[in-house]
Scaffold this active site. Structure first.
Site, PDB file in Angstrom:
ATOM      1  CG  ASN A  12      -4.265  10.849  -4.729  1.00 40.23           C
ATOM      2  OD1 ASN A  12      -5.131  10.556  -5.564  1.00 40.23           O
ATOM      3  ND2 ASN A  12      -3.161  10.144  -4.581  1.00 40.23           N
ATOM      4  NE  ARG A  97      -2.042  10.396  -8.788  1.00 39.62           N
ATOM      5  CZ  ARG A  97      -2.228   9.094  -8.642  1.00 39.62           C
ATOM      6  NH1 ARG A  97      -2.915   8.610  -7.640  1.00 39.62           N
ATOM      7  NH2 ARG A  97      -1.712   8.262  -9.515  1.00 39.62           N
ATOM      8  CG  HIS A 186       3.502   5.872 -11.470  1.00 40.61           C
ATOM      9  ND1 HIS A 186       3.881   4.578 -11.801  1.00 40.61           N
ATOM     10  CD2 HIS A 186       2.538   5.752 -10.532  1.00 40.61           C
ATOM     11  CE1 HIS A 186       3.173   3.725 -11.093  1.00 40.61           C
ATOM     12  NE2 HIS A 186       2.345   4.397 -10.316  1.00 40.61           N
ATOM     13  N   GLY A 218       1.784  -0.189  -7.883  1.00 42.03           N
ATOM     14  CA  GLY A 218       1.868   0.046  -9.326  1.00 42.03           C
ATOM     15  C   GLY A 218       3.329   0.327  -9.640  1.00 42.03           C
ATOM     16  NE  ARG A 247      -2.899  -1.298 -12.546  1.00 37.57           N
ATOM     17  CZ  ARG A 247      -2.390  -0.223 -11.940  1.00 37.57           C
ATOM     18  NH1 ARG A 247      -1.099   0.053 -12.027  1.00 37.57           N
ATOM     19  NH2 ARG A 247      -3.179   0.587 -11.283  1.00 37.57           N
ATOM     20  CD  GLU A 339      10.897   5.800  -1.738  1.00 36.64           C
ATOM     21  OE1 GLU A 339      10.627   5.897  -0.534  1.00 36.64           O
ATOM     22  OE2 GLU A 339      10.275   6.422  -2.623  1.00 36.64           O
ATOM     23  CD  GLU A 390       3.375   9.736  -6.770  1.00 35.97           C
ATOM     24  OE1 GLU A 390       3.406   8.842  -5.906  1.00 35.97           O
ATOM     25  OE2 GLU A 390       2.745   9.641  -7.825  1.00 35.97           O
TER      26      GLU A 390
END
Ligand code: AMP
Length: 418
Positions: A12, A97, A186, A218, A247, A339, A390
């Site tokens: 990533n 990614r 995502h 995010g 954001r 989570e 991910e």
């Protein structure tokens, strides 16, 4: 006999960082994880943790990582030190990614020159992410030119969105000329979590409708109908939708004209304001939900308002996606906040009993790394916490593609550009 190649290195690559994991897809285990950060700075740093038995725990090295090539070479050296080198015949592929795949990439894709050119073509719609992702791929190609490099796109899972969900109601010619539409992000997480939620319900993904709430720094929501995404909250860029750490999420687009005309801000300043200085941090000065909850408990008014704005937006998306799906079987909370923050989960579904939503207070506060149901027995909609992964999903998709490509020499399978 050559061992079967079942390992996948997941990369990533950000503009100044590379996160990586080496997985063995024979049993989906992790062999090593690590991070290179502040690439190009004097304080550059690599933190590497081997997870196989052998040479010991976490290792750190600082300084001297001038660029992505040096970063990947350093990673390769650390892996080799653990007997997991990139020259191993057990390495099947490198999975990357890639944030923006536009409309053309609806599935993981083996990288070739045409694929690289298309990812490059998408730089104007993902100026921060795609260049870094490209650098990561090119560097890995130089290191192992013979190995399949697979691009796994954040946008891919959302390419099933119907046109009426993906279109902005703006002039069609302008939108088409500049590829302005809702892409969503995502996607790897939404794909993984919606599938795991179906498993938790003991059903096939094609049988269930799930609202996935990916709440990290995010944040995005998605409506997944029978395993296919039919709506998601992020749009042309990751700025749209939920309130996030830094954001704003949804705002009246006229706020931007106002900031330019009345406040005299430049486009770059507005971009920075909405992406980096808004959301929770803009509202109360903190973007970490742990800190915000601590302040709320102490009676801090700004933190309380920030929390309430965050929850109000989340509730609106749960309601909207209930309407989009018609029938909801499960709502799944995932990522750092989803989570871990029981207070967020409780507040997000409070008052939504008419939609069939409730959480059991005791189940909601159990801490676990496993997928778990937090709604009461017999609830119309299952509310669940489903930890995302991910990297595992990227490795899974990468491995599935190269295994398939190995089995079938057909060039059509080598890339899945739609
Ligand atoms: P992610 O982007 O998925 O890594 O999520 C990062 C965010 O998760 C952090 O900014 C925190 O706000 C949040 N987070 C992590 N741990 C906790 C926790 N125990 N309680 C509340 N929020 C948490």
């Amino acid at each position: 006999m050559t061992p079967r190649a079942t390992r996948v290195l997941v990369l990533n690559s950000g503009s100044s960082s590379v996160k990586y994991q080496l997985l063995d897809m024979a049993d989906s285990s992790r062999l090593a994880v690590g991070l290179v950060e502040r690439i190009g700075e004097e304080s550059s740093r690599l933190v590497h943790t081997p997870l196989v038995s052998g040479p010991g725990g976490k290792r750190e090295r600082t300084g001297g990582i001038a660029d992505h090539t040096a970063a990947l070479e350093a990673v390769a050296a650390e892996l080799a030190h653990d007997g997991l080198g990139l020259d191993s015949p057990e390495l099947a592929a490198i999975g990357h990614r890639v944030v923006h795949g536009g409309l053309k990439f609806s599935a993981p894709t083996v990288v070739d020159d045409a694929v690289l050119a298309e990812i490059e073509r998408l730089v104007p719609v993902a100026p921060l992410h795609n260049p870094a992702n490209l650098t990561g791929i090119r560097t890995a190609q130089r290191l192992r030119p013979d190995l399949p490099q697979v691009a796994v796109f954040d946008t891919a899972f959302h390419t099933t969105m119907p046109e009426h969900a993906a279109r902005y109601a703006i002039d069609t010619a302008t939108a088409d000329a500049h590829r302005i539409r809702r892409y969503g992000f995502h996607g790897t997480s939404h794909a993984y979590v919606s599938r795991r939620t179906a498993e938790l319900l003991g059903k096939d993904p094609s049988e269930v409708n799930v609202i996935v709430l990916h709440l990290g720094n995010g944040a995005s929501a998605s409506a997944v109908e029978g395993g296919r995404c039919v709506d998601t909250s992020m749009g042309l860029t990751p700025l749209e939708g939920l309130v996030m750490g830094t954001r704003s999420g949804d705002i009246d687009p006229a706020v931007t004209f106002h900031l330019k005309r009345v406040a005299g801000m430049s486009v770059d300043e507005i971009d920075e304001l909405l992406n980096k200085k808004s959301g929770l941090v803009g509202l109360c000065g903190d973007n970490d939900m742990r800190e915000i909850r601590r302040r709320v408990e102490e009676g801090d008014e700004r933190a309380r308002l920030a929390f309430d704005v965050y929850i109000h937006r989340l509730k609106k998306y749960i309601g909207a996606y209930t309407a989009v799906l018609g029938r909801v079987d499960a709502v799944a909370f995932t990522a750092g906040v989803g989570e871990n923050a029981a207070a967020v989960r409780e507040a997000a579904v409070a008052g939504l009993e008419n939609l069939g939503l409730a959480v059991d207070a005791e189940r909601n506060t159990v801490r676990s790394d496993e997928p778990r149901v937090i709604s009461p027995d017999g609830a119309r909609v299952v509310v669940a916490v489903v930890p995302t992964d991910e990297e595992l999903e990227i490795a899974r998709q990468t491995f599935a593609l190269v295994e398939r490509t190995d089995d079938d020499a057909s060039p059509a399978l080598r890339t899945s550009i739609a």
